[in-house]
Enzyme design. Structure first.
Site, PDB file in Angstrom:
ATOM      1  N   GLN A  83      41.401 126.083 -21.216  1.00  0.00           N
ATOM      2  CA  GLN A  83      41.416 125.193 -20.048  1.00  0.00           C
ATOM      3  C   GLN A  83      41.981 125.874 -18.805  1.00  0.00           C
ATOM      4  OE1 GLN A  83      40.049 122.215 -19.846  1.00  0.00           O
ATOM      5  NE2 GLN A  83      39.711 121.714 -22.001  1.00  0.00           N
TER       6      GLN A  83
ATOM      7  N   HIS B 130      31.819 127.101 -22.106  1.00  0.00           N
ATOM      8  CA  HIS B 130      31.264 125.802 -21.685  1.00  0.00           C
ATOM      9  C   HIS B 130      32.219 124.956 -20.841  1.00  0.00           C
ATOM     10  CE1 HIS B 130      32.914 122.795 -24.711  1.00  0.00           C
ATOM     11  NE2 HIS B 130      33.260 123.930 -25.294  1.00  0.00           N
TER      12      HIS B 130
ATOM     13  N   THR C 231      24.849 139.182 -35.406  1.00  0.00           N
ATOM     14  CA  THR C 231      24.085 139.517 -34.205  1.00  0.00           C
ATOM     15  C   THR C 231      24.618 138.723 -33.015  1.00  0.00           C
ATOM     16  OG1 THR C 231      22.172 139.967 -35.573  1.00  0.00           O
ATOM     17  CG2 THR C 231      21.739 139.599 -33.227  1.00  0.00           C
TER      18      THR C 231
ATOM     19  N   CYS D  10      38.374 109.711 -32.329  1.00  0.00           N
ATOM     20  CA  CYS D  10      37.906 108.402 -32.775  1.00  0.00           C
ATOM     21  C   CYS D  10      37.737 108.467 -34.288  1.00  0.00           C
ATOM     22  CB  CYS D  10      36.576 108.091 -32.090  1.00  0.00           C
ATOM     23  SG  CYS D  10      36.002 106.449 -32.411  1.00  0.00           S
TER      24      CYS D  10
ATOM     25  N   ASN E 175      44.784 120.459 -22.486  1.00  0.00           N
ATOM     26  CA  ASN E 175      43.484 119.856 -22.196  1.00  0.00           C
ATOM     27  C   ASN E 175      43.553 118.357 -21.945  1.00  0.00           C
ATOM     28  OD1 ASN E 175      44.116 120.398 -25.098  1.00  0.00           O
ATOM     29  ND2 ASN E 175      42.499 118.907 -25.404  1.00  0.00           N
TER      30      ASN E 175
HETATM   31  C1  LIG Z   1      42.598 123.897 -25.082  1.00  0.00           C
HETATM   32  C2  LIG Z   1      41.341 124.029 -25.881  1.00  0.00           C
HETATM   33  N1  LIG Z   1      41.283 124.947 -26.850  1.00  0.00           N
HETATM   34  C3  LIG Z   1      40.175 125.120 -27.590  1.00  0.00           C
HETATM   35  C4  LIG Z   1      39.055 124.354 -27.386  1.00  0.00           C
HETATM   36  C5  LIG Z   1      37.838 124.582 -28.231  1.00  0.00           C
HETATM   37  O1  LIG Z   1      36.870 125.306 -27.532  1.00  0.00           O
HETATM   38  P1  LIG Z   1      35.342 125.297 -27.982  1.00  0.00           P
HETATM   39  O2  LIG Z   1      34.809 123.935 -27.676  1.00  0.00           O
HETATM   40  O3  LIG Z   1      34.690 126.368 -27.169  1.00  0.00           O
HETATM   41  O4  LIG Z   1      35.313 125.610 -29.449  1.00  0.00           O
HETATM   42  C6  LIG Z   1      39.070 123.375 -26.387  1.00  0.00           C
HETATM   43  C7  LIG Z   1      37.908 122.500 -26.160  1.00  0.00           C
HETATM   44  O5  LIG Z   1      38.053 121.324 -25.897  1.00  0.00           O
HETATM   45  C8  LIG Z   1      40.244 123.219 -25.607  1.00  0.00           C
HETATM   46  O6  LIG Z   1      40.317 122.305 -24.639  1.00  0.00           O
END
Ligand SMILES: Cc1ncc(COP(=O)(O)O)c(C=O)c1O
Length: 382
Positions: A179, A201, A237, A327, A151
């Site tokens: 990702q 998302h 649910t 941060c 990511n």
């Molecule tokens: C590689 C990776 N794994 C897991 C996640 C976590 O996903 P979620 O925000 O849906 O919990 C992210 C989110 O930034 C991600 O980039």
């Protein structure tokens, strides 16, 4: 000044068709899918339809998808679920130093419970070496968990090869593909993967909904107990509106994969060539693998300038970008990913991630690149 959003790896705007697909489940179709009356049955039918359509897009069976609250839950479910189901009491896990915290922190928790974890190091490009995985495998290895696309830098791991290795040693293989979904073709029918985490998302779906794919022969111990939802594998649910949005996001995004890659590659090229013209190619460094990467993520370091100052100035100028670092108490920690890539301190301390997606235009990227170059020049002379 309209702000320019270049942080799609953090989250993405909801696609209008996704929102439209979700709304009926907040109005007419509010029934609980576990209810046996007509209201419940209508929602249950819709839920089945969403699962079927997602499974079809991903090349798996509908029963192999468990809906969750997102990538984090899917990762936790996969890791704890496989280890808790291990009848032989195997207590060794192999993962990498560059995983998302949603994998690293569950692993750390397991260490505190007496498990052993091998955190594989990576090349300066962010790639792991198959030989390192092979060398790390032990008779008591119960799980290999490796992300598809990083990511922070966008590096793509050789998931197919790792999968074949894991299969040959009969070790369950989990892939955090949060990702990768919508960025790379994912065919679960052919990919040698046992568990795969997905999140809505990151692909213009709603926040708080995800899925975990489980292959036929993988045994998983549930970690949320209660009702019998999701074939007793995840009680609670179902988030029906969220799942409706997730299914629509998959339906909208997956067929556009190639054009999205081309567009992102163009944005990347514009950004890099503008910086080359304005600053000179010697004055910035692109982090990650040059070929084995998704074009949607562009991580650049500007030695001599700090990440924090750059991000703040970009934000003031209407450009939203990110660092991979958390941060903590008002200051940025160096990213664990860049650290694991063994990059020099002036590179890790000046890295900024730009990530492209829906709503971005060539004009926006040109404008953001110009602003970035101006800010870097200014900061370097002050
Ligand atoms: C590689 C990776 N794994 C897991 C996640 C976590 O996903 P979620 O925000 O849906 O919990 C992210 C989110 O930034 C991600 O980039």
């Amino acid at each position: 000044m309209n702000p320019i959003y270049l942080d799609h790896a953090a989250t993405t705007p909801v696609h209008p068709e996704v929102l439209e697909a979700m709304l009926p489940f907040y109005t007419a179709f509010f029934g609980n899918p576990s209810s046996t009356h007509s209201f419940g049955r209508a929602t249950r039918t819709a839920l089945n339809r969403f699962r079927d359509s997602m499974a079809l897009s991903l090349g798996c069976l509908p029963a192999q998808l468990i809906f969750t609250s997102g990538g984090t839950e899917s990762n936790n479910m996969a890791i704890f679920g496989v280890l808790n189901a291990n009848k032989q009491g195997k207590k060794h896990i192999i993962t990498t130093q560059i995983e998302h915290h949603a994998v690293l922190h569950p692993c750390e928790r397991l260490e505190s419970l007496g498990y052993e974890v091998t955190y594989l190091s990576v090349e300066p490009t962010g790639l792991i070496q198959i030989a390192d995985i092979e060398a790390a495998i032990r008779p008591e290895t119960a799980l290999i968990s490796i992300m598809y696309v990083n990511n922070e830098v966008g590096t793509i791991q050789p998931i197919e090869q790792i999968g074949h290795l894991a299969r040959s040693r009969q070790i369950p293989f989990h892939v955090d593909a949060v990702q990768a979904l919508g960025k790379l073709p994912l065919n679960l029918g052919t990919l040698p993967v046992d568990l795969m985490s997905l999140s809505a998302h990151k692909i213009n779906g709603p926040k708080g909904v995800g899925a975990l794919y489980i292959s036929k022969n993988t045994i998983l111990m549930p970690h949320i107990f209660g009702g019998s939802q999701e074939r007793k594998r995840r009680a609670g649910t179902e988030n029906v509106a969220g799942i409706a949005g997730f299914a629509k996001a998959v339906e909208v995004n997956l067929p556009k994969l190639e054009s999205s890659q081309l567009k992102a590659a163009e944005f990347r090229q514009i950004m890099v060539s503008t910086l080359e013209q304005q600053l000179g190619s010697e004055s910035f460094i692109i982090n990650g693998h040059k070929e084995q990467c998704i074009p949607h993520i562009l991580n650049i370091s500007f030695p001599g300038v700090t990440t924090e100052t750059l991000l703040m100035n970009l934000d003031l100028d209407g450009v939203a970008a990110a660092s991979g670092s958390a941060c903590t108490s008002g200051s940025l920690e160096v990213s664990h990913v860049l650290k694991a890539m063994k990059l020099p301190e002036n590179v890790t301390a000046s890295a900024v991630r730009f990530s492209f997606g829906m709503g971005n235009s060539i004009e926006q990227i040109e404008s953001a690149a110009q602003k970035l170059a101006t800010i870097v020049k200014r900061l370097r002379t002050t």
